[in-house]
Design a protein around this motif. Structure first.
Motif, mmCIF file in Angstrom:
data_model
loop_
_atom_site.group_PDB
_atom_site.id
_atom_site.type_symbol
_atom_site.label_atom_id
_atom_site.label_comp_id
_atom_site.label_asym_id
_atom_site.label_seq_id
_atom_site.Cartn_x
_atom_site.Cartn_y
_atom_site.Cartn_z
ATOM 1 N N PRO A 105 36.411 40.947 37.632
ATOM 2 C CA PRO A 105 36.132 41.677 39.169
ATOM 3 C C PRO A 105 37.560 42.427 39.262
ATOM 4 O O PRO A 105 38.474 41.872 38.866
ATOM 5 C CB PRO A 105 36.019 40.722 40.112
ATOM 6 C CG PRO A 105 35.237 39.329 39.469
ATOM 7 C CD PRO A 105 35.877 39.503 37.840
ATOM 8 N N SER A 106 37.520 43.621 39.727
ATOM 9 C CA SER A 106 38.660 44.349 39.954
ATOM 10 C C SER A 106 39.558 43.667 41.323
ATOM 11 O O SER A 106 38.923 43.018 42.031
ATOM 12 C CB SER A 106 38.355 45.787 40.480
ATOM 13 O OG SER A 106 37.691 45.715 41.731
ATOM 14 N N LEU A 114 31.769 34.644 43.781
ATOM 15 C CA LEU A 114 30.599 35.315 44.039
ATOM 16 C C LEU A 114 30.364 36.641 44.606
ATOM 17 O O LEU A 114 29.975 37.583 44.104
ATOM 18 C CB LEU A 114 29.309 34.187 44.642
ATOM 19 C CG LEU A 114 28.249 34.912 44.640
ATOM 20 C CD1 LEU A 114 27.376 35.223 43.469
ATOM 21 C CD2 LEU A 114 27.131 34.000 45.579
ATOM 22 N N GLY A 115 31.241 36.752 45.597
ATOM 23 C CA GLY A 115 31.201 38.078 46.492
ATOM 24 C C GLY A 115 32.041 39.028 45.464
ATOM 25 O O GLY A 115 31.671 40.251 45.578
ATOM 26 N N ALA A 116 32.884 38.695 44.624
ATOM 27 C CA ALA A 116 33.867 39.539 44.153
ATOM 28 C C ALA A 116 32.829 40.216 42.867
ATOM 29 O O ALA A 116 32.827 41.187 42.465
ATOM 30 C CB ALA A 116 35.148 38.860 43.293
ATOM 31 N N GLU A 117 32.027 39.397 42.144
ATOM 32 C CA GLU A 117 30.988 39.597 41.202
ATOM 33 C C GLU A 117 30.080 40.721 41.646
ATOM 34 O O GLU A 117 29.966 41.607 41.122
ATOM 35 C CB GLU A 117 30.456 38.500 40.609
ATOM 36 C CG GLU A 117 31.332 37.587 39.854
ATOM 37 C CD GLU A 117 31.646 37.986 38.437
ATOM 38 O OE1 GLU A 117 31.065 38.866 37.818
ATOM 39 O OE2 GLU A 117 32.568 37.721 37.918
ATOM 40 N N VAL A 118 29.602 40.433 42.866
ATOM 41 C CA VAL A 118 28.632 41.370 43.476
ATOM 42 C C VAL A 118 29.099 42.714 43.721
ATOM 43 O O VAL A 118 28.348 43.587 43.359
ATOM 44 C CB VAL A 118 27.982 40.535 44.755
ATOM 45 C CG1 VAL A 118 27.095 41.492 45.601
ATOM 46 C CG2 VAL A 118 26.988 39.435 44.329
ATOM 47 N N LEU A 119 30.325 42.454 44.460
ATOM 48 C CA LEU A 119 31.014 43.747 44.927
ATOM 49 C C LEU A 119 31.316 44.711 43.578
ATOM 50 O O LEU A 119 31.135 45.813 43.607
ATOM 51 C CB LEU A 119 32.115 43.469 45.562
ATOM 52 C CG LEU A 119 32.098 43.113 47.101
ATOM 53 C CD1 LEU A 119 33.366 42.673 47.829
ATOM 54 C CD2 LEU A 119 31.191 44.163 47.787
ATOM 55 N N GLN A 120 31.833 43.913 42.613
ATOM 56 C CA GLN A 120 32.069 44.357 41.424
ATOM 57 C C GLN A 120 30.940 45.266 40.689
ATOM 58 O O GLN A 120 31.001 46.301 40.145
ATOM 59 C CB GLN A 120 32.803 43.492 39.960
ATOM 60 C CG GLN A 120 33.001 44.259 38.876
ATOM 61 C CD GLN A 120 34.257 45.189 38.931
ATOM 62 O OE1 GLN A 120 35.145 45.000 40.038
ATOM 63 N NE2 GLN A 120 34.383 45.868 37.925
ATOM 64 N N SER A 132 38.035 44.488 44.810
ATOM 65 C CA SER A 132 36.562 43.634 45.091
ATOM 66 C C SER A 132 36.892 42.279 45.377
ATOM 67 O O SER A 132 36.387 41.491 46.096
ATOM 68 C CB SER A 132 35.695 43.913 44.046
ATOM 69 O OG SER A 132 36.027 43.304 42.826
ATOM 70 N N THR A 133 37.991 41.621 44.406
ATOM 71 C CA THR A 133 38.499 40.428 44.885
ATOM 72 C C THR A 133 39.048 40.016 46.329
ATOM 73 O O THR A 133 38.679 39.011 46.832
ATOM 74 C CB THR A 133 39.528 39.773 43.737
ATOM 75 O OG1 THR A 133 38.949 40.024 42.192
ATOM 76 C CG2 THR A 133 39.799 38.300 43.836
ATOM 77 N N ALA A 134 39.795 40.944 46.377
ATOM 78 C CA ALA A 134 40.506 41.071 47.887
ATOM 79 C C ALA A 134 39.411 41.250 48.857
ATOM 80 O O ALA A 134 39.613 40.565 49.922
ATOM 81 C CB ALA A 134 41.588 42.229 48.082
ATOM 82 N N GLN A 135 38.664 42.016 48.933
ATOM 83 C CA GLN A 135 37.339 42.479 49.664
ATOM 84 C C GLN A 135 36.643 40.902 49.842
ATOM 85 O O GLN A 135 36.218 40.692 51.075
ATOM 86 C CB GLN A 135 36.482 43.393 49.482
ATOM 87 C CG GLN A 135 35.762 43.960 50.411
ATOM 88 C CD GLN A 135 34.951 45.118 49.930
ATOM 89 O OE1 GLN A 135 35.038 45.548 48.902
ATOM 90 N NE2 GLN A 135 33.913 45.471 50.943
ATOM 91 N N ALA A 136 36.090 40.421 48.922
ATOM 92 C CA ALA A 136 35.575 39.105 48.757
ATOM 93 C C ALA A 136 36.138 38.172 49.374
ATOM 94 O O ALA A 136 35.450 37.352 50.353
ATOM 95 C CB ALA A 136 34.936 38.927 47.471
#
Length: 185
Positions: A144-145, A171-177, A148-152
């Motif tokens: 993940p970028s 999980l959130g970082a993967e979904v956002l990515q 997206s990691t920071a947002q998650a």
């Protein structure tokens, strides 16, 4: 206190189950077993009907013929000649381009298969073109970028610190990515 009445002698029928239970060896739980050890006894009868005395020829096919060839081919049936223990024909299904490659490398494959079995069991290969039944290997996913990691991590900040929060952030970082990859297309 009243005296305890003596117990009546047991008949031989009531002693037999206890005697059998005592004679049976106690099995101990020895931890988790590999899935292959559990699956082999289940598929063995079906494999024998197709001529495979050893289930390992099916389960270890990619290791026997090579990873690349194993992905695009599969053994289907092992046909034994009547009254002989050698000289079997191994029927193999192969995808389009693998069928041609399989035909050219038949000698090498026969050597590998017979070396695995330990004797000259297979004398010839019969090839058919078709679906080999194995899924193509997936390319590894990109990490993940940082955005997206920071947002998650911000979204998971509402959960108490600990393993659950960390798992939700991953999980959130993967979904956002994944969402950002689909919206770019």
């Amino acid at each position: 206190m009243s005296p305890v009445p003596p117990t009546a002698p047991r008949s031989p029928r009531t002693k037999a189950p206890k005697a059998r239970a005592a004679a049976a060896p106690a099995t101990r739980f020895q931890g988790p077993r590999p899935l292959g050890a559990c699956v082999a006894p289940v598929i063995a009868p079906a494999a024998r009907r197709q001529g495979f005395a050893q289930v390992e020829l099916l389960s270890r096919w990619p290791a026997i013929v090579g990873e690349r060839m194993g992905r695009s081919t599969a053994p289907v049936k092992l046909a034994w000649p009547r009254g002989r223990e050698e000289g079997a024909t191994l029927h193999i299904v192969a995808t389009g381009t693998a069928a041609l490659e399989l035909q050219h490398s038949a000698g090498v494959l026969l050597e590998r298969i017979n070396a695995y079995l330990g004797f000259r069991a297979v004398e010839r290969l019969a090839m058919a073109q078709g679906y080999a039944g194995r899924a193509p290997a997936r390319p590894p996913r990109a990490a993940p970028s940082p955005a997206s990691t920071a947002q998650a991590a911000d979204l998971a900040a509402k959960v108490q610190p600990g393993p659950l929060r960390d798992a939700l952030a991953r999980l959130g970082a993967e979904v956002l990515q994944t969402e950002s990859l689909h919206t770019r297309r």
